[in-house]
Design a protein around this motif. Structure first.
Motif, PDB file in Angstrom:
ATOM      1  N   ASN A   1       0.824  -1.209   0.000  1.00  0.00           N
ATOM      2  CA  ASN A   1       0.000   0.000   0.000  1.00  0.00           C
ATOM      3  C   ASN A   1       0.860   1.262   0.000  1.00  0.00           C
ATOM      4  OD1 ASN A   1      -2.783  -0.806  -0.083  1.00  0.00           O
ATOM      5  ND2 ASN A   1      -2.604  -1.556   2.008  1.00  0.00           N
ATOM      6  N   ALA A   2       1.953   1.228   0.757  1.00  0.00           N
ATOM      7  CA  ALA A   2       2.848   2.387   0.798  1.00  0.00           C
ATOM      8  C   ALA A   2       3.493   2.620  -0.568  1.00  0.00           C
ATOM      9  CB  ALA A   2       3.923   2.181   1.865  1.00  0.00           C
ATOM     10  N   MET A   3       3.886   1.530  -1.245  1.00  0.00           N
ATOM     11  CA  MET A   3       4.489   1.673  -2.562  1.00  0.00           C
ATOM     12  C   MET A   3       3.479   2.165  -3.584  1.00  0.00           C
ATOM     13  SD  MET A   3       6.996  -1.651  -2.768  1.00  0.00           S
ATOM     14  CE  MET A   3       8.289  -1.884  -1.548  1.00  0.00           C
TER      15      MET A   3
ATOM     16  N   MET B   1       3.661   5.415  -5.959  1.00  0.00           N
ATOM     17  CA  MET B   1       3.436   5.405  -7.404  1.00  0.00           C
ATOM     18  C   MET B   1       2.438   6.493  -7.802  1.00  0.00           C
ATOM     19  SD  MET B   1       3.485   1.453  -8.789  1.00  0.00           S
ATOM     20  CE  MET B   1       2.919   0.535  -7.363  1.00  0.00           C
ATOM     21  N   LEU B   2       1.402   6.680  -7.004  1.00  0.00           N
ATOM     22  CA  LEU B   2       0.418   7.718  -7.290  1.00  0.00           C
ATOM     23  C   LEU B   2       1.050   9.106  -7.203  1.00  0.00           C
ATOM     24  CD1 LEU B   2      -2.631   6.213  -5.364  1.00  0.00           C
ATOM     25  CD2 LEU B   2      -2.444   6.513  -7.842  1.00  0.00           C
ATOM     26  N   GLN B   3       1.952   9.285  -6.247  1.00  0.00           N
ATOM     27  CA  GLN B   3       2.651  10.566  -6.137  1.00  0.00           C
ATOM     28  C   GLN B   3       3.543  10.799  -7.358  1.00  0.00           C
ATOM     29  OE1 GLN B   3       4.735  10.358  -2.393  1.00  0.00           O
ATOM     30  NE2 GLN B   3       2.894  10.717  -1.180  1.00  0.00           N
ATOM     31  N   ALA B   4       4.227   9.754  -7.804  1.00  0.00           N
ATOM     32  CA  ALA B   4       5.066   9.877  -9.000  1.00  0.00           C
ATOM     33  C   ALA B   4       4.204  10.195 -10.222  1.00  0.00           C
ATOM     34  CB  ALA B   4       5.859   8.586  -9.226  1.00  0.00           C
ATOM     35  N   ALA B   5       3.015   9.589 -10.282  1.00  0.00           N
ATOM     36  CA  ALA B   5       2.101   9.884 -11.388  1.00  0.00           C
ATOM     37  C   ALA B   5       1.658  11.343 -11.347  1.00  0.00           C
ATOM     38  CB  ALA B   5       0.888   8.957 -11.325  1.00  0.00           C
TER      39      ALA B   5
ATOM     40  N   LEU C   1       9.500   7.450 -15.044  1.00  0.00           N
ATOM     41  CA  LEU C   1      10.598   6.569 -14.682  1.00  0.00           C
ATOM     42  C   LEU C   1      10.630   6.284 -13.187  1.00  0.00           C
ATOM     43  CD1 LEU C   1      13.599   7.541 -16.965  1.00  0.00           C
ATOM     44  CD2 LEU C   1      11.921   5.725 -17.219  1.00  0.00           C
ATOM     45  N   LEU C   2      10.304   7.275 -12.369  1.00  0.00           N
ATOM     46  CA  LEU C   2      10.227   7.023 -10.931  1.00  0.00           C
ATOM     47  C   LEU C   2       9.091   6.055 -10.634  1.00  0.00           C
ATOM     48  CD1 LEU C   2      11.116   7.504  -8.057  1.00  0.00           C
ATOM     49  CD2 LEU C   2       9.675   9.560  -7.994  1.00  0.00           C
ATOM     50  N   LEU C   3       7.953   6.248 -11.291  1.00  0.00           N
ATOM     51  CA  LEU C   3       6.833   5.331 -11.110  1.00  0.00           C
ATOM     52  C   LEU C   3       7.247   3.911 -11.474  1.00  0.00           C
ATOM     53  CD1 LEU C   3       3.162   6.024 -12.256  1.00  0.00           C
ATOM     54  CD2 LEU C   3       4.162   3.745 -12.301  1.00  0.00           C
ATOM     55  N   ALA C   4       7.957   3.754 -12.605  1.00  0.00           N
ATOM     56  CA  ALA C   4       8.397   2.426 -13.037  1.00  0.00           C
ATOM     57  C   ALA C   4       9.365   1.808 -12.032  1.00  0.00           C
ATOM     58  CB  ALA C   4       9.048   2.512 -14.410  1.00  0.00           C
ATOM     59  N   SER C   5      10.225   2.633 -11.442  1.00  0.00           N
ATOM     60  CA  SER C   5      11.179   2.133 -10.450  1.00  0.00           C
ATOM     61  C   SER C   5      10.452   1.610  -9.209  1.00  0.00           C
ATOM     62  CB  SER C   5      12.160   3.248 -10.070  1.00  0.00           C
ATOM     63  OG  SER C   5      13.081   2.794  -9.102  1.00  0.00           O
ATOM     64  N   ILE C   6       9.440   2.364  -8.750  1.00  0.00           N
ATOM     65  CA  ILE C   6       8.657   1.915  -7.596  1.00  0.00           C
ATOM     66  C   ILE C   6       7.846   0.674  -7.961  1.00  0.00           C
ATOM     67  CG2 ILE C   6       6.920   2.585  -5.893  1.00  0.00           C
ATOM     68  CD1 ILE C   6       7.722   5.542  -6.551  1.00  0.00           C
TER      69      ILE C   6
END
Length: 228
Positions: free
Chosen positions: A119-121, A125-129, A135-140
């Motif tokens: 859930n934290a990850m 991902m939503l924050q990166a979106a 790329l940050l979203l993909a890393s997470i």
């Protein structure tokens, strides 16, 4: 002269700062296609660009090689690796096998923190979106799937899964056209969390296979049966 970006994501792992900066910047440019397949990378040029030693560049290139993003070929030097559909198909199939086989092991004995971690990850991902940082979203995203496999207690498979995930994301980005819906990409992980939290192994495995099979549309023949 090859262009190298100066932007780099903050997820640098345990590498020394300069090696991490070089690795992250090169990885970003390869993943986004700024450095296309076949581009030659010389330690001397990279050291001058990043203002570091050739040894530091070599460390970054070795890490990129481990992730399958470059090919180091002795006297022929280092080149950005190909990102072909044939390899992508096999990487998706290998990933499907690893994650679908590992998930029942996870659900039989999950760690107490698994759902909270996922859930934290997803929140990250939503924050990166929101920040439009694909790329940050993909890393997470990669960390999310590796976190699930961690509870399968099959550590030798983790680097294999990581390489599949990197290739999957590079292929998806390279084949995408137009603006991608990053919020939808992040939200796709909610069904996985819910399925794992339910404790139903069959439902969770189905959700995982559907998640993998719908990342890129290869058609119905990519995963024709539950055991392929």
């Amino acid at each position: 002269m090859v262009y190298f970006s100066t932007k780099s994501p903050s997820r640098g792992g345990g590498r020394p700062p300069k090696a991490s900066a070089a690795f992250n910047a090169l990885k970003r440019d390869i993943m986004l296609g700024t450095l296309p397949a076949g581009t030659g990378l010389t330690e001397l040029d990279l050291a001058a660009h990043f203002q570091c030693s050739q040894g530091t560049v070599r460390e970054a290139l070795l890490q990129l090689q481990e992730e399958g993003l470059v090919r180091r070929q002795g006297h022929r030097g280092t080149q950005v690796s190909d990102c072909t559909e044939d390899e992508a198909v096999e990487m998706f199939r290998l990933r499907d096998h690893i994650e679908s086989a590992g998930l029942p092991r996870v659900m039989r004995s999950p760690s107490p923190s698994l759902i909270d971690d996922l859930n934290a990850m997803m929140a990250q991902m939503l924050q990166a979106a929101d920040a439009d940082d694909e790329l940050l979203l993909a890393s997470i995203d990669r960390d999310f799937h590796r976190r699930i496999l961690q509870d399968a207690r099959l550590p030798a498979l983790d680097p294999i899964l990581h390489r599949c995930l990197v290739h999957n994301h590079r292929f998806k980005i390279s084949r995408s056209r137009g603006v991608r819906d990053l919020q939808a990409t992040a939200q796709r992980h909610r069904s996985l969390i819910d399925a794992i939290a339910s404790g139903d192994i069959a439902s969770a495995t189905t959700a995982m296979r559907r998640h993998i099979a719908t990342i890129v549309d290869f058609g119905p023949e990519l995963f024709p049966g539950p055991h392929q």
